[in-house]
Design a protein around this motif. Structure first.
Motif, PDB file in Angstrom:
ATOM      1  N   LEU A   1      -1.278   3.419   5.859  1.00  0.00           N
ATOM      2  CA  LEU A   1      -1.183   3.748   7.281  1.00  0.00           C
ATOM      3  C   LEU A   1      -2.115   2.851   8.107  1.00  0.00           C
ATOM      4  O   LEU A   1      -1.768   2.415   9.204  1.00  0.00           O
ATOM      5  N   MET A   2      -3.305   2.556   7.562  1.00  0.00           N
ATOM      6  CA  MET A   2      -4.240   1.661   8.266  1.00  0.00           C
ATOM      7  C   MET A   2      -3.688   0.244   8.385  1.00  0.00           C
ATOM      8  O   MET A   2      -3.984  -0.476   9.334  1.00  0.00           O
ATOM      9  N   SER A   3      -2.877  -0.155   7.414  1.00  0.00           N
ATOM     10  CA  SER A   3      -2.347  -1.519   7.383  1.00  0.00           C
ATOM     11  C   SER A   3      -1.175  -1.714   8.340  1.00  0.00           C
ATOM     12  O   SER A   3      -0.785  -2.832   8.648  1.00  0.00           O
TER      13      SER A   3
ATOM     14  N   ASN B   1       0.817  -1.224   0.000  1.00  0.00           N
ATOM     15  CA  ASN B   1       0.000   0.000   0.000  1.00  0.00           C
ATOM     16  C   ASN B   1       0.846   1.269   0.000  1.00  0.00           C
ATOM     17  O   ASN B   1       0.575   2.201  -0.736  1.00  0.00           O
ATOM     18  N   LEU B   2       1.887   1.293   0.849  1.00  0.00           N
ATOM     19  CA  LEU B   2       2.719   2.495   0.911  1.00  0.00           C
ATOM     20  C   LEU B   2       3.445   2.706  -0.409  1.00  0.00           C
ATOM     21  O   LEU B   2       3.477   3.817  -0.952  1.00  0.00           O
ATOM     22  N   GLY B   3       4.025   1.637  -0.940  1.00  0.00           N
ATOM     23  CA  GLY B   3       4.727   1.726  -2.218  1.00  0.00           C
ATOM     24  C   GLY B   3       3.799   2.217  -3.321  1.00  0.00           C
ATOM     25  O   GLY B   3       4.151   3.102  -4.101  1.00  0.00           O
ATOM     26  N   ARG B   4       2.593   1.669  -3.346  1.00  0.00           N
ATOM     27  CA  ARG B   4       1.640   2.082  -4.389  1.00  0.00           C
ATOM     28  C   ARG B   4       1.191   3.520  -4.189  1.00  0.00           C
ATOM     29  O   ARG B   4       0.946   4.240  -5.155  1.00  0.00           O
TER      30      ARG B   4
ATOM     31  N   ASP C   1     -14.787   9.602  21.580  1.00  0.00           N
ATOM     32  CA  ASP C   1     -13.848  10.547  22.177  1.00  0.00           C
ATOM     33  C   ASP C   1     -12.536  10.609  21.379  1.00  0.00           C
ATOM     34  O   ASP C   1     -11.448  10.423  21.919  1.00  0.00           O
ATOM     35  N   ILE C   2     -12.641  10.852  20.088  1.00  0.00           N
ATOM     36  CA  ILE C   2     -11.475  10.876  19.198  1.00  0.00           C
ATOM     37  C   ILE C   2     -10.702  12.192  19.378  1.00  0.00           C
ATOM     38  O   ILE C   2     -11.270  13.266  19.277  1.00  0.00           O
ATOM     39  N   GLN C   3      -9.400  12.086  19.638  1.00  0.00           N
ATOM     40  CA  GLN C   3      -8.580  13.281  19.847  1.00  0.00           C
ATOM     41  C   GLN C   3      -7.500  13.450  18.785  1.00  0.00           C
ATOM     42  O   GLN C   3      -6.824  14.471  18.732  1.00  0.00           O
ATOM     43  N   MET C   4      -7.309  12.390  17.978  1.00  0.00           N
ATOM     44  CA  MET C   4      -6.281  12.512  16.945  1.00  0.00           C
ATOM     45  C   MET C   4      -6.857  12.207  15.562  1.00  0.00           C
ATOM     46  O   MET C   4      -7.617  11.248  15.405  1.00  0.00           O
ATOM     47  N   GLY C   5      -6.473  13.028  14.592  1.00  0.00           N
ATOM     48  CA  GLY C   5      -6.923  12.818  13.223  1.00  0.00           C
ATOM     49  C   GLY C   5      -5.743  12.770  12.265  1.00  0.00           C
ATOM     50  O   GLY C   5      -4.763  13.499  12.439  1.00  0.00           O
ATOM     51  N   ILE C   6      -5.829  11.898  11.290  1.00  0.00           N
ATOM     52  CA  ILE C   6      -4.771  11.750  10.285  1.00  0.00           C
ATOM     53  C   ILE C   6      -5.362  12.169   8.942  1.00  0.00           C
ATOM     54  O   ILE C   6      -6.390  11.635   8.534  1.00  0.00           O
TER      55      ILE C   6
ATOM     56  N   THR D   1     -13.309  -2.778   4.583  1.00  0.00           N
ATOM     57  CA  THR D   1     -12.432  -2.692   5.760  1.00  0.00           C
ATOM     58  C   THR D   1     -10.992  -2.847   5.287  1.00  0.00           C
ATOM     59  O   THR D   1     -10.708  -3.468   4.268  1.00  0.00           O
ATOM     60  N   VAL D   2     -10.074  -2.244   6.050  1.00  0.00           N
ATOM     61  CA  VAL D   2      -8.640  -2.373   5.780  1.00  0.00           C
ATOM     62  C   VAL D   2      -7.996  -2.777   7.108  1.00  0.00           C
ATOM     63  O   VAL D   2      -8.148  -2.065   8.109  1.00  0.00           O
TER      64      VAL D   2
END
Lengths: 215, 215
Positions: free
Chosen positions: B98-100, A93-96, B145-150, B125-126
């Motif tokens: 990033l999810m992986s 995924n990152l590479g792609r 209660d989400i405090q961080m976002g990407i 889903t990933v």
């Protein structure tokens, strides 16, 4: 413009960041002073002046730099008249994601092919670029004079991939695997440390809970 | 260990890098001195000592730090006893990469869900994490209660996504879009500037051609 002068890594790291800022303000401001840039990033204005001296004359008293001119100068400095072909190893995924991104051309870099050891992805293309089997790395590098390699394989494979690339003449390695790579003198490894950003964000949330915060 | 003390961003940025190095040498070395670490990274040993003082006592004269102990201390410092849930907006290739990745847990961060405006990916889903439609961002943040976002959306959408996240209570933003984001005081934005690395690598190749090089 000092195209042949040596420029510090820290200056090279900051120039693209200034460029983002200048593009951000260009519709609202015709001029910007080194002090204005320094205040935005909370860094020393002497440093900003030194960095910009690499690409531009000094700003004018009172008015500072012309934003549009400075953008053009930084872009010309960072870009390359001759485009460098890079290959990427590890088409997950990152590479792609990196293959799909077209913004690297601004820096004179083009990913021309990727290599992966999984039969499942070899033979496919991403953003028009082929994903090829590991076997072909040496021949591809030799035929295409590849000098830059991007490593997006898991930690355990990163060093052997790096050795293979530098063995093919690669002199600049962009490493996304969270590990240290050993290379011969003359080869530059630039590590993308996603973990460093996470450490800062995570700490910010915890310090917020206990009150204190420091820049 | 100064868990409640404020720690500089630069120290936080270096600690994960030291950790990579310590894991790299741990099978070959039982002890390491601050000078040894400083030499490897070509930085000042006083700085290394200061950084490590945040997580550890000082190294012993002659033998330095015990590598295994120092690894455990940095890991404990960087990790969090309470895990923080983060959401990601923009489930393209980079977002999915990033999810992986499961290594964020070391920093007390877990991506619990992603949001995307494309019907094509919503409902998938990933790595076991759901990709949900934009509509649900507010409700999800409030309930969890989400405090961080990407942020892994294109440049043009980054500011509006950022506004939406901080409007939901997000106080730490990890921004991969190559632009400047405006946020209210108390919100920390950490920009992942891939362009800075590319500028350094590209310059290295060009300096190699013309001879000069400087670290």
């Amino acid at each position: 413009m000092k195209t042949n002068a040596t420029v510090s890594k820290q200056t090279l790291r900051r120039l693209p960041v200034y460029l983002h800022y200048l593009n951000f303000i260009k519709n609202d401001a015709a001029n910007i002073s080194a002090t204005g840039i320094a205040e935005f990033f909370d860094i020393n204005d002497v440093q900003v002046r030194k960095d910009l001296a690499v690409v531009s004359g000094s700003g004018r008293p009172k008015t500072g730099y012309v934003v549009a001119e400075l953008i053009a100068q930084i872009e010309e400095f960072l870009g390359s008249r001759t485009e460098t072909d890079a290959i990427l190893v590890g088409a997950g995924n990152l590479g792609r994601a990196l293959m799909s991104y077209n913004g690297f051309a601004e820096y004179g870099i083009s990913i021309s092919a990727a290599f992966d050891k999984s039969d499942g992805v070899c033979g496919t293309t991403v953003n028009g670029k082929p994903v090829l089997p590991y076997d072909g790395i040496e021949e591809y590098c030799a035929h295409n004079d590849i000098q830059m390699g991007i490593i997006t394989v898991p930690v355990g494979e990163a060093q052997s991939v790096c050795d293979r690339l530098t063995g093919c003449g690669v002199r600049a390695v962009w490493n996304f695997a969270p590990t240290i790579l050993r290379v011969a003198p003359g080869v530059l490894v630039e590590n993308e440390n996603l973990a460093s950003s996470l450490a800062i964000l995570s700490r910010h949330l915890r310090e917020g809970e206990s009150g204190g915060e420091k820049n």
